[in-house]
Design an enzyme around this catalytic site. Structure first.
Site, PDB file in Angstrom:
ATOM      1  N   TYR A 114      32.699 -37.012 -62.415  1.00  0.00           N
ATOM      2  CA  TYR A 114      33.412 -38.206 -61.972  1.00  0.00           C
ATOM      3  C   TYR A 114      33.919 -39.041 -63.144  1.00  0.00           C
ATOM      4  O   TYR A 114      34.862 -39.818 -62.991  1.00  0.00           O
ATOM      5  CB  TYR A 114      32.499 -39.090 -61.117  1.00  0.00           C
ATOM      6  CG  TYR A 114      32.415 -38.681 -59.664  1.00  0.00           C
ATOM      7  CD1 TYR A 114      31.883 -37.443 -59.295  1.00  0.00           C
ATOM      8  CD2 TYR A 114      32.851 -39.523 -58.657  1.00  0.00           C
ATOM      9  CE1 TYR A 114      31.797 -37.077 -57.974  1.00  0.00           C
ATOM     10  CE2 TYR A 114      32.763 -39.168 -57.320  1.00  0.00           C
ATOM     11  CZ  TYR A 114      32.230 -37.932 -56.987  1.00  0.00           C
ATOM     12  OH  TYR A 114      32.148 -37.577 -55.664  1.00  0.00           O
ATOM     13  N   LYS A 150      23.554 -25.910 -60.910  1.00  0.00           N
ATOM     14  CA  LYS A 150      24.045 -24.529 -61.012  1.00  0.00           C
ATOM     15  C   LYS A 150      23.771 -24.060 -62.439  1.00  0.00           C
ATOM     16  O   LYS A 150      24.690 -23.828 -63.227  1.00  0.00           O
ATOM     17  CB  LYS A 150      25.540 -24.473 -60.683  1.00  0.00           C
ATOM     18  CG  LYS A 150      25.863 -24.661 -59.203  1.00  0.00           C
ATOM     19  CD  LYS A 150      25.754 -23.394 -58.385  1.00  0.00           C
ATOM     20  CE  LYS A 150      26.798 -22.360 -58.757  1.00  0.00           C
ATOM     21  NZ  LYS A 150      26.590 -21.084 -58.037  1.00  0.00           N
ATOM     22  N   ASP A 158      24.128 -24.177 -54.408  1.00  0.00           N
ATOM     23  CA  ASP A 158      24.738 -23.465 -53.273  1.00  0.00           C
ATOM     24  C   ASP A 158      23.661 -23.036 -52.277  1.00  0.00           C
ATOM     25  O   ASP A 158      23.823 -23.164 -51.062  1.00  0.00           O
ATOM     26  CB  ASP A 158      25.613 -22.280 -53.740  1.00  0.00           C
ATOM     27  CG  ASP A 158      24.920 -21.353 -54.715  1.00  0.00           C
ATOM     28  OD1 ASP A 158      23.822 -21.694 -55.215  1.00  0.00           O
ATOM     29  OD2 ASP A 158      25.478 -20.263 -55.004  1.00  0.00           O
ATOM     30  N   ASP A 170      27.185 -35.846 -53.761  1.00  0.00           N
ATOM     31  CA  ASP A 170      28.208 -36.313 -52.830  1.00  0.00           C
ATOM     32  C   ASP A 170      28.317 -35.334 -51.666  1.00  0.00           C
ATOM     33  O   ASP A 170      28.301 -35.721 -50.492  1.00  0.00           O
ATOM     34  CB  ASP A 170      29.550 -36.424 -53.577  1.00  0.00           C
ATOM     35  CG  ASP A 170      30.667 -36.936 -52.675  1.00  0.00           C
ATOM     36  OD1 ASP A 170      30.411 -37.858 -51.876  1.00  0.00           O
ATOM     37  OD2 ASP A 170      31.796 -36.405 -52.783  1.00  0.00           O
ATOM     38  N   ASP A 219      26.796 -35.655 -47.515  1.00  0.00           N
ATOM     39  CA  ASP A 219      27.630 -35.579 -46.301  1.00  0.00           C
ATOM     40  C   ASP A 219      27.088 -34.487 -45.376  1.00  0.00           C
ATOM     41  O   ASP A 219      27.038 -34.653 -44.153  1.00  0.00           O
ATOM     42  CB  ASP A 219      29.096 -35.243 -46.656  1.00  0.00           C
ATOM     43  CG  ASP A 219      29.988 -36.492 -46.745  1.00  0.00           C
ATOM     44  OD1 ASP A 219      29.501 -37.527 -47.239  1.00  0.00           O
ATOM     45  OD2 ASP A 219      31.166 -36.424 -46.334  1.00  0.00           O
TER      46      ASP A 219
END
Ligand code: NAD
Ligand code: IPM
Ligand code: MN
Length: 350
Positions: free
Chosen positions: A136, A187, A220, A244, A248
């Site tokens: 970001y 990751k 993942d 983020d 959700d």
């Protein structure tokens, strides 16, 4: 006297913050409420999505509560004038590096999730999202035109040891007051930042939090495990972008994105920033049907984490639970209540 700065913002933001005003007036009428334009509405009124004056007011408050910002109207504004850019700037200016996103499945709502009730019943996860670093904010970033006429876009994912350590510390501390387990998601199999993330979390755990169960999971796989068996998680700590996305996803385990609040915290004694995790919902804005509970529960977190009023927070949490137990449902939860009627239901519980 405590001060709470409201930043209603755009779209459904003002609609849900209006219900917070009503609830705050009832439960904590002695809190001084301020309000400033923020996001697209500020851009329209002042030519910038966050004025210096509004930023200063946020830094001077005890807590800041935002509704939502953004929308199609401002999607083509220059990047630094976009509502979302102002939100990132505010988070960075306030230094709120730890974003707590609790995904809690209220008993009355176990049938409201798109997942089977037996998978989500009793769910209580805390996602700790790093909020002021990562892709970001990393430099370089931008879009350039190459000699052959193609365009090339760059974002940079970057983390330092201290950025990873301080947010992980928050996760371990929270776990100690819960079920004592932290799952760290990155990751590390493909990303350098993921590798450093895993090393720093492992070191910190060994040094200061050996009593907490630590598990590493590739992000993942975490996305898959969240829908397969979400109750295996207690506290999840992860970077800005994965946090983020995973939050959700987690919101749907609780019945919907209109339910998930958040608290963004920095150094002790500095104001926290509170916001629902949802956006401005342009598809339903102006209809008065948005679910105000994520905003109301964000206020509940502000009472608890910044305003030093745990009893009022408990009362408010109980009132939300009572409203849901009594069958109060906005459209997103399969009901017919308007935003204001859901506000009424919470007020009745108070
Ligand atoms: P969104 O969260 O606004 O909406 C996604 C879907 O969820 C929509 O169908 C919407 O109607 C529904 N929804 C969201 N909140 C709801 C609520 N309280 N009650 C009922 N339904 C609700 O995400 P989006 O559509 O991807 O983004 C819209 C705009 O909001 C974009 O400009 C985006 O950048 C911005 N955004 C802002 C924030 C924020 O201010 N914190 C967060 C996310 C997105
Ligand atoms: C959120 C939002 C923001 C984010 C956007 C609007 C900048 O999606 O708070 O989850 O990506 O952090
Ligand atoms: Mn988001």
């Amino acid at each position: 006297m405590s001060t709470l700065l409201l930043l209603p913002g755009d779209g459904i933001g003002p609609e849900v913050i209006e219900q917070v005003r009503r609830v705050a007036g009832r439960i904590a009428g002695d809190i001084a409420l301020g309000e400033r334009d923020f996001g697209g509405c500020s851009y329209d009124a002042h030519g910038t999505p966050l004025t210096d004056e509004a930023e200063a007011a946020a830094l001077a408050a005890d807590a800041v509560l935002m509704g939502a910002v953004g929308g199609p109207k401002w999607a083509t504004a220059p990047r630094d004038k976009r509502p979302e850019a102002a939100l990132l700037r505010l988070r960075q200016a306030m230094g709120v590096y730890a974003n707590l996103r609790p995904a809690l499945c209220f008993d009355a709502l176990k049938d409201a999730s798109t997942l089977k009730p037996e998978v989500v019943a009793g769910l209580d996860i805390m996602i700790v999202r790093e909020l002021t670093g990562g892709v970001y904010f990393g430099q370089p970033r931008g879009i350039e035109t190459l000699a052959d006429g193609q365009r090339r876009a760059v974002d940079t994912q970057v983390y330092t040891t201290s950025e990873i350590e301080r947010v992980s510390r928050v996760a371990f501390e929270l776990a100690r007051g819960r079920r004592n387990k932290v799952t760290s998601c990155e990751k590390s199999n493909v990303m350098e930042t993921g590798l450093l993330w895993r090393e720093v979390v492992t070191d910190l755990h060994k040094r200061d939090y050996a009593d907490v169960t630590l598990e590493h999971m590739l992000a993942d796989n975490a996305a898959m495990q969240l829908v397969k068996n979400p109750r295996q998680f207690d506290v999840i700590v992860t970077d800005n972008l994965f946090g983020d996305i995973l939050s959700d996803e987690a919101s749907m385990l609780t019945g919907g994105i209109g339910l998930l609040p958040s608290a963004s915290l920095g150094e002790a004694g500095k104001p926290g920033l509170y916001e629902p995790i949802h956006g401005s919902a342009p598809d339903i804005a102006g209809q008065g049907v948005a679910n105000p509970l994520a905003a109301i529960l964000s206020f509940e977190m502000a009472l608890r984490w910044s305003l030093g009023r745990p009893e009022q927070a408990d009362r408010l949490a109980a009132a939300v639970k009572a409203a849901l137990d009594g069958g109060a449902r906005t459209r997103d939860l399969g009901g017919t209540l308007t935003t204001a009627q859901m506000g009424d239901a919470v007020l009745a519980g108070l």
